[in-house]
Design a protein around this motif. Structure first.
Motif, PDB file in Angstrom:
ATOM      1  N   LYS A  52      40.448 -66.075 -10.491  1.00 30.45           N
ATOM      2  CA  LYS A  52      41.246 -66.248  -9.280  1.00 30.45           C
ATOM      3  C   LYS A  52      40.480 -65.919  -7.998  1.00 30.45           C
ATOM      4  CE  LYS A  52      45.356 -64.897 -11.909  1.00 30.45           C
ATOM      5  NZ  LYS A  52      46.473 -63.925 -12.039  1.00 30.45           N
ATOM      6  N   LEU A  53      39.248 -65.455  -8.145  1.00 27.67           N
ATOM      7  CA  LEU A  53      38.514 -64.974  -6.966  1.00 27.67           C
ATOM      8  C   LEU A  53      38.033 -66.090  -6.063  1.00 27.67           C
ATOM      9  CD1 LEU A  53      36.366 -62.062  -8.430  1.00 27.67           C
ATOM     10  CD2 LEU A  53      38.608 -61.962  -7.346  1.00 27.67           C
ATOM     11  N   TYR A  54      37.747 -67.265  -6.625  1.00 25.15           N
ATOM     12  CA  TYR A  54      37.196 -68.371  -5.836  1.00 25.15           C
ATOM     13  C   TYR A  54      38.161 -69.543  -5.853  1.00 25.15           C
ATOM     14  CZ  TYR A  54      32.937 -65.609  -6.247  1.00 25.15           C
ATOM     15  OH  TYR A  54      32.018 -64.592  -6.203  1.00 25.15           O
ATOM     16  N   PRO A  55      38.550 -70.076  -4.703  1.00 31.48           N
ATOM     17  CA  PRO A  55      38.182 -69.628  -3.358  1.00 31.48           C
ATOM     18  C   PRO A  55      39.039 -68.482  -2.851  1.00 31.48           C
ATOM     19  CG  PRO A  55      39.550 -71.570  -3.193  1.00 31.48           C
ATOM     20  CD  PRO A  55      39.361 -71.304  -4.662  1.00 31.48           C
ATOM     21  N   GLY A  56      40.075 -68.051  -3.601  1.00 33.99           N
ATOM     22  CA  GLY A  56      40.872 -66.910  -3.174  1.00 33.99           C
ATOM     23  C   GLY A  56      42.302 -67.249  -2.802  1.00 33.99           C
ATOM     24  N   TYR A  57      42.601 -68.550  -2.725  1.00 35.73           N
ATOM     25  CA  TYR A  57      43.961 -68.930  -2.332  1.00 35.73           C
ATOM     26  C   TYR A  57      44.986 -68.558  -3.407  1.00 35.73           C
ATOM     27  CZ  TYR A  57      41.526 -71.488   1.300  1.00 35.73           C
ATOM     28  OH  TYR A  57      40.729 -71.802   2.369  1.00 35.73           O
ATOM     29  N   THR A  58      44.562 -68.520  -4.660  1.00 38.54           N
ATOM     30  CA  THR A  58      45.470 -68.098  -5.735  1.00 38.54           C
ATOM     31  C   THR A  58      45.915 -66.666  -5.498  1.00 38.54           C
ATOM     32  OG1 THR A  58      44.359 -69.557  -7.308  1.00 38.54           O
ATOM     33  CG2 THR A  58      45.728 -67.807  -8.226  1.00 38.54           C
ATOM     34  N   VAL A  59      44.967 -65.816  -5.131  1.00 40.08           N
ATOM     35  CA  VAL A  59      45.293 -64.415  -4.843  1.00 40.08           C
ATOM     36  C   VAL A  59      46.232 -64.335  -3.646  1.00 40.08           C
ATOM     37  CG1 VAL A  59      44.348 -62.187  -4.131  1.00 40.08           C
ATOM     38  CG2 VAL A  59      43.128 -63.580  -5.814  1.00 40.08           C
ATOM     39  N   GLN A  60      45.930 -65.107  -2.605  1.00 40.56           N
ATOM     40  CA  GLN A  60      46.785 -65.097  -1.417  1.00 40.56           C
ATOM     41  C   GLN A  60      48.209 -65.508  -1.773  1.00 40.56           C
ATOM     42  OE1 GLN A  60      45.405 -67.651   1.700  1.00 40.56           O
ATOM     43  NE2 GLN A  60      47.134 -67.251   3.033  1.00 40.56           N
ATOM     44  N   ASN A  61      48.346 -66.566  -2.570  1.00 35.87           N
ATOM     45  CA  ASN A  61      49.682 -67.041  -2.939  1.00 35.87           C
ATOM     46  C   ASN A  61      50.427 -66.027  -3.795  1.00 35.87           C
ATOM     47  OD1 ASN A  61      49.208 -69.416  -1.551  1.00 35.87           O
ATOM     48  ND2 ASN A  61      48.474 -70.517  -3.353  1.00 35.87           N
ATOM     49  N   GLU A  62      49.710 -65.399  -4.745  1.00 38.74           N
ATOM     50  CA  GLU A  62      50.352 -64.403  -5.602  1.00 38.74           C
ATOM     51  C   GLU A  62      50.767 -63.172  -4.798  1.00 38.74           C
ATOM     52  OE1 GLU A  62      48.476 -63.316  -9.229  1.00 38.74           O
ATOM     53  OE2 GLU A  62      48.026 -65.392  -9.809  1.00 38.74           O
ATOM     54  N   MET A  63      49.932 -62.787  -3.846  1.00 37.87           N
ATOM     55  CA  MET A  63      50.289 -61.637  -3.010  1.00 37.87           C
ATOM     56  C   MET A  63      51.488 -61.953  -2.121  1.00 37.87           C
ATOM     57  SD  MET A  63      48.403 -58.981  -3.636  1.00 37.87           S
ATOM     58  CE  MET A  63      48.592 -57.989  -2.159  1.00 37.87           C
ATOM     59  N   THR A  64      51.564 -63.185  -1.645  1.00 37.93           N
ATOM     60  CA  THR A  64      52.718 -63.588  -0.845  1.00 37.93           C
ATOM     61  C   THR A  64      53.993 -63.524  -1.679  1.00 37.93           C
ATOM     62  OG1 THR A  64      51.342 -65.053   0.505  1.00 37.93           O
ATOM     63  CG2 THR A  64      53.721 -65.443   0.543  1.00 37.93           C
ATOM     64  N   ALA A  65      53.892 -64.040  -2.914  1.00 43.35           N
ATOM     65  CA  ALA A  65      55.067 -64.074  -3.791  1.00 43.35           C
ATOM     66  C   ALA A  65      55.468 -62.694  -4.295  1.00 43.35           C
ATOM     67  CB  ALA A  65      54.792 -64.995  -4.978  1.00 43.35           C
TER      68      ALA A  65
END
Length: 437
Positions: A52-65
């Motif tokens: 999930k580290l690259y490009p990082g949008y997965t992390v951003q989306n999971e943190m938002t949710a």
């Protein structure tokens, strides 16, 4: 080709002491910033977070949710900066882990060349590395998969995969921070006005105003460093400055760095000859203050005066270093500078006083400032291989002896100042291509 622009960090300071109430509001943001970073570290810093580290949008989306921002009541402008700050540090930590693994693989005498090739392939190809660590089948794009199968056919993949997993568990460190003394801030969260800066806080539509010592205004992501005991802040501002090109900068210069004289060139020119006096005085003062503090620890002595004087001494030392580096570039007019990578501090030794002085050697600061100044002046800085470089004769290449600051070669009879001999060897190795990539 030299770059047209290079990034450097400049600083802004508060003009007046910051009120306790305002500092509390800034510290509240810093505390939440720390919590978000630790949350990201714990959730995405391990093996399962690798894909999930690259490009990082997965992390951003999971943190938002996750709803964590709402739980903290934290403005989104700080929340997402903290996420990407933590992600950058996680990526850097994985890079350090991979470098450690590569070093271990190269040193392991039980591996064949095919074993090493396979393990290096896994480390280099991120998808393969992730899948092996998460114990999944390695599935890659067609051309890369073909290469993987060719490399894997020559080795015991199960044994090597277990080795890789074992070493990662042993050496990879999951990050954590207890520091809540600063935060990044985007342009839409601050506004320069009235000889100061307005900084957004957690309360809606409210900002803290900090008068500044200058009236400069910037439009970029800043970093606010907090010093609550001193009632002050430092604003770190990245700015792009034009790279200067010099038609008369034509020389290739080899340099030897030292604790007492900062830089000695292959021609015997010295820069920063007072560095040793500054550093030893600084180290002796810290050693004495530490002794006094430990002796009176039960009486809870304050550290305010100590921190203030330490800061003044560091600033004086850094000012001297920058002044001498500027003189070096101005006088030598180099097109390229060759230097050996400065050594890391070593534990042990027979003289505690010398050890303490070595610990205070500003090697990291000197290298950082030299790199920055070389970039700004279109000077190429090249690191050379340094093994046994100070013991080698710059005249004939044989091993000589060092005594009382001089190098003597019994083979060709050369007698020369020790640092000058090393600088000549640095230049010769640089010109011959024995450099670090």
């Amino acid at each position: 080709m030299p770059m047209d622009k290079v990034c450097k960090t400049i600083h802004q300071y508060n003009k007046e002491p910051i009120k306790d109430a305002d500092m509390e509001k800034l510290l509240e943001i810093a505390e939440d910033y720390k919590k978000v970073k630790n949350y990201v570290y714990s959730r995405f810093g391990g093996l399962s977070g690798l894909p999930k580290l690259y490009p990082g949008y997965t992390v951003q989306n999971e943190m938002t949710a996750s709803g964590y921002r709402e739980t903290l009541g934290m403005p989104s402008v700080y929340f997402y900066l903290a996420i990407f700050d933590a992600l950058g540090e996680i990526k850097s930590q994985w890079t350090r882990t991979k470098n450690k693994l590569t070093k271990l693989i190269n040193q392991n005498e039980g591996f064949t060349d095919e074993d090493r090739h396979y393990l290096r392939f896994l480390i280099k190809v991120s998808n393969a590395f992730e899948e092996v660590l998460n114990q999944k089948p390695v599935e890659l794009p067609r051309t890369v998969q073909k290469k993987y199968l060719e490399v894997a056919a020559k080795v015991d993949t199960k044994r090597l995969n277990r080795y890789l997993c074992r070493q990662v568990r042993k050496h990879h460190v999951k990050l954590h921070t207890d520091s809540a003394d600063g935060f990044a801030i985007a342009e839409r969260a601050y506004r320069y006005a009235e000889h100061g800066i307005y900084i957004s806080i957690k309360e809606k539509r409210k900002r803290v105003f900090v008068p500044l010592t200058d009236n400069n205004r910037y439009k970029s992501q800043l970093y606010i460093k907090l010093y609550p005991k001193e009632h002050s802040i430092t604003i770190e501002v990245p700015v792009n400055v034009a790279v200067r090109e010099h038609a008369d900068y034509l020389k290739q210069v080899g340099v030897s760095a030292g604790l007492y004289t900062m830089l000695t060139t292959d021609e015997g020119h010295r820069y920063g000859e007072e560095l040793g006096r500054y550093q030893i005085g600084y180290a002796d003062w810290i050693r004495e203050q530490t002794r006094i503090y430990n002796r009176n620890r039960n009486e809870n002595p304050g550290r305010k005066k100590y921190n203030a004087k330490k800061k003044r001494l560091e600033e004086r030392l850094h000012s001297y270093i920058n002044q001498e580096l500027n003189r070096f570039l101005r006088d030598e007019k180099p097109q390229a500078v060759y230097i050996v990578k400065l050594p890391k501090p070593r534990a042990g030794g027979v003289n505690k006083k010398i050890n303490h002085s070595m610990a205070q050697w500003q090697r990291g600061y000197i290298r950082k400032r030299l790199m920055q100044k070389c970039k700004e002046q279109s000077v190429e800085l090249i690191q050379v291989l340094g093994k046994d470089i100070s013991n080698e004769c710059s005249g004939c290449g044989q091993t000589g002896k060092k005594k009382d600051g001089y190098f003597t070669c019994s083979n060709c009879g050369l007698r020369i100042e020790e640092k000058t001999n090393t600088a000549r060897n640095v230049l010769m190795r640089g010109r011959s291509g024995k450099t670090l990539k």
